[in-house]
Design an enzyme around this catalytic site. Sequence first.
Site, PDB file in Angstrom:
ATOM      1  N   ASP A 152     -16.479   4.065   3.263  1.00 49.89           N
ATOM      2  CA  ASP A 152     -17.688   4.763   2.835  1.00 49.89           C
ATOM      3  C   ASP A 152     -18.623   5.078   4.006  1.00 49.89           C
ATOM      4  OD1 ASP A 152     -16.674   4.337   0.339  1.00 49.89           O
ATOM      5  OD2 ASP A 152     -18.438   3.291  -0.448  1.00 49.89           O
ATOM      6  N   HIS A 158     -16.516   0.093   5.158  1.00 48.00           N
ATOM      7  CA  HIS A 158     -17.455   1.122   5.616  1.00 48.00           C
ATOM      8  C   HIS A 158     -17.097   1.515   7.050  1.00 48.00           C
ATOM      9  CE1 HIS A 158     -19.552  -0.801   2.288  1.00 48.00           C
ATOM     10  NE2 HIS A 158     -20.260   0.306   2.169  1.00 48.00           N
TER      11      HIS A 158
END
Length: 247
Positions: A55, A202
């Site tokens: 992400d 992430h």
Amino acid sequence: MHRTLRALLAAAIVMTTFFPTNEAAQKKDRFYFERLGYAHWQVPTHRKVVALTFDDGPDPTYTPQVLQLLADYHDQATFFLIGRKVGEYPEIVRQTALLGNELGNHTFSHRHLAHMNAQELAGELDQTQSAILQATGQRCKYFRPPRGYYDEPSVLTAHDHGYPVIMWSWDEDSRDWQAPGVHNIVNTVLKHVHPGDIILFHDGTGNSRQTIAALREILPALHERGYQLVTISDLLRSADHTDAESK
Ligand SMILES: [Zn+2]
């Protein structure tokens, strides 16, 4: 009142009182949206496949390192991109897609969905889709809300715009954005992993250095255990058919 009718009514009251599935069906929780196919937390499958998801990118420092590692192990993953950053680093997004990875929509601004109305969310989805389309010529199919926040209006808005919501397995949040240490990230992922998991990382936060170091251990370890690392589209295609679906 007719005796039969009264008996039927009584039976109906007993049914609604004592069958918790009725009550659960009314609750707009994870399982409600999963049953509808509007959102996925993990995929029921007996095949040894998992989907790594990244992400908050694209990021000029960390995304290329993730891409290199995935390529080294012949793996593919899904990147949930922030639309605003796609416009800043279109070449990285292009490279991500060229390597066979999947791109997903993570809103344009990364604002919390609780502070957006349906129209604003729809605008953010469209803006991000346009940015991805412009950078790669491809459309993205899936939506992941910032911070994993979801409620009925946002899931329905995403659905109306053609996006299934992709969350992650409850025990596969690496919490890498908190920089818990490489060892902890590796342990969190490997300890609980099972077929059909969606694993959260992430590549676009300041702490993604630990993510890279953790991936150097996680990728070979997953292969050693016989797992194939696939995109969200491939993971959903690997789902076992339930009895309800095959009828
Ligand atoms: Zn995010």
